[in-house]
Design a protein around this motif. Structure first.
Motif, PDB file in Angstrom:
ATOM      1  N   GLU A  44       0.831  -1.204   0.000  1.00 51.14           N
ATOM      2  CA  GLU A  44       0.000   0.000   0.000  1.00 51.14           C
ATOM      3  C   GLU A  44       0.871   1.260   0.000  1.00 51.14           C
ATOM      4  O   GLU A  44       0.619   2.191  -0.768  1.00 51.14           O
ATOM      5  CB  GLU A  44      -0.928  -0.008   1.217  1.00 51.14           C
ATOM      6  N   VAL A  45       1.890   1.277   0.825  1.00 49.07           N
ATOM      7  CA  VAL A  45       2.765   2.455   0.885  1.00 49.07           C
ATOM      8  C   VAL A  45       3.541   2.620  -0.415  1.00 49.07           C
ATOM      9  O   VAL A  45       3.624   3.723  -0.961  1.00 49.07           O
ATOM     10  CB  VAL A  45       3.724   2.367   2.097  1.00 49.07           C
ATOM     11  N   SER A  65       7.211  -4.703 -13.202  1.00 47.74           N
ATOM     12  CA  SER A  65       6.654  -5.981 -12.755  1.00 47.74           C
ATOM     13  C   SER A  65       6.141  -5.869 -11.325  1.00 47.74           C
ATOM     14  O   SER A  65       5.064  -6.364 -10.994  1.00 47.74           O
ATOM     15  CB  SER A  65       7.728  -7.073 -12.854  1.00 47.74           C
ATOM     16  N   GLY A  66       6.911  -5.199 -10.474  1.00 45.04           N
ATOM     17  CA  GLY A  66       6.503  -5.016  -9.083  1.00 45.04           C
ATOM     18  C   GLY A  66       5.230  -4.210  -8.959  1.00 45.04           C
ATOM     19  O   GLY A  66       4.363  -4.510  -8.144  1.00 45.04           O
ATOM     20  N   ARG A  67       5.106  -3.191  -9.784  1.00 47.95           N
ATOM     21  CA  ARG A  67       3.885  -2.363  -9.768  1.00 47.95           C
ATOM     22  C   ARG A  67       2.669  -3.215 -10.134  1.00 47.95           C
ATOM     23  O   ARG A  67       1.628  -3.139  -9.496  1.00 47.95           O
ATOM     24  CB  ARG A  67       4.058  -1.200 -10.750  1.00 47.95           C
ATOM     25  N   GLY A  77       0.030  -4.411  -7.267  1.00 55.69           N
ATOM     26  CA  GLY A  77      -1.343  -3.987  -7.547  1.00 55.69           C
ATOM     27  C   GLY A  77      -2.295  -5.164  -7.448  1.00 55.69           C
ATOM     28  O   GLY A  77      -3.386  -5.055  -6.890  1.00 55.69           O
ATOM     29  N   ALA A  78      -1.866  -6.311  -7.973  1.00 52.24           N
ATOM     30  CA  ALA A  78      -2.694  -7.524  -7.891  1.00 52.24           C
ATOM     31  C   ALA A  78      -2.830  -7.987  -6.445  1.00 52.24           C
ATOM     32  O   ALA A  78      -3.915  -8.423  -6.030  1.00 52.24           O
ATOM     33  CB  ALA A  78      -2.090  -8.629  -8.748  1.00 52.24           C
ATOM     34  N   ALA A 117      -6.354  -8.542  -1.788  1.00 58.76           N
ATOM     35  CA  ALA A 117      -6.517  -8.274  -0.352  1.00 58.76           C
ATOM     36  C   ALA A 117      -7.839  -7.558  -0.068  1.00 58.76           C
ATOM     37  O   ALA A 117      -8.421  -7.739   1.000  1.00 58.76           O
ATOM     38  CB  ALA A 117      -5.348  -7.455   0.171  1.00 58.76           C
ATOM     39  N   LYS A 118      -8.319  -6.765  -1.027  1.00 63.73           N
ATOM     40  CA  LYS A 118      -9.574  -6.038  -0.827  1.00 63.73           C
ATOM     41  C   LYS A 118     -10.759  -6.980  -0.632  1.00 63.73           C
ATOM     42  O   LYS A 118     -11.713  -6.636   0.054  1.00 63.73           O
ATOM     43  CB  LYS A 118      -9.862  -5.126  -2.020  1.00 63.73           C
ATOM     44  N   VAL A 119     -10.695  -8.173  -1.237  1.00 64.74           N
ATOM     45  CA  VAL A 119     -11.817  -9.108  -1.132  1.00 64.74           C
ATOM     46  C   VAL A 119     -11.501 -10.297  -0.226  1.00 64.74           C
ATOM     47  O   VAL A 119     -12.361 -11.148  -0.014  1.00 64.74           O
ATOM     48  CB  VAL A 119     -12.252  -9.617  -2.528  1.00 64.74           C
ATOM     49  N   ASP A 120     -10.295 -10.361   0.297  1.00 60.38           N
ATOM     50  CA  ASP A 120      -9.893 -11.449   1.193  1.00 60.38           C
ATOM     51  C   ASP A 120     -10.426 -11.162   2.590  1.00 60.38           C
ATOM     52  O   ASP A 120     -10.152 -10.108   3.161  1.00 60.38           O
ATOM     53  CB  ASP A 120      -8.367 -11.547   1.223  1.00 60.38           C
TER      54      ASP A 120
END
Length: 103
Positions: free
Chosen positions: A12-13, A76-78, A82-83, A88-91
């Motif tokens: 997130e950061v 790739s990290g972005r 992001g994924a 995590a939003k739906v976990d």
């Protein structure tokens, strides 16, 4: 990579900040992750190719301190972080656990 609370907090950061370079101490404070958890996580992100790292140029320092190590997100990290955040939003493990997700 296993999705942990620390990974979500650091992701997130990293994703929220548009700065190119991120300092370990700043990441630790902003994400609320202890250094003993943060640095092994950063090493895993480096090994996965999601981050690159480097050191400040000592000749450019205006203060008397050692050079700091910085971390930069790769393309790739972005995508991957992001994924991680989208999942995590739906976990259910992360419900009610946000730093500042806008969506």
């Amino acid at each position: 990579m296993r999705t942990t609370h620390a990974l979500v907090q650091v992701a997130e950061v990293l994703m929220a900040d548009q700065a190119d370079r991120h300092w370990g101490y700043d990441l630790s404070k902003r994400a609320g992750v202890r250094s003993g958890v943060l640095y092994p996580l950063l090493t895993r992100l480096l090994d996965a190719g999601w981050l690159t790292d480097g050191w400040e140029d000592p000749s450019q320092l205006t203060e008397r301190r050692p050079p700091r190590r910085y971390y930069e997100l790769t393309d790739s990290g972005r995508r991957e972080l992001g994924a991680v955040l989208q999942k995590a939003k739906v976990d259910p493990r992360f419900q009610g656990f946000t730093i500042g997700w806008a969506q």
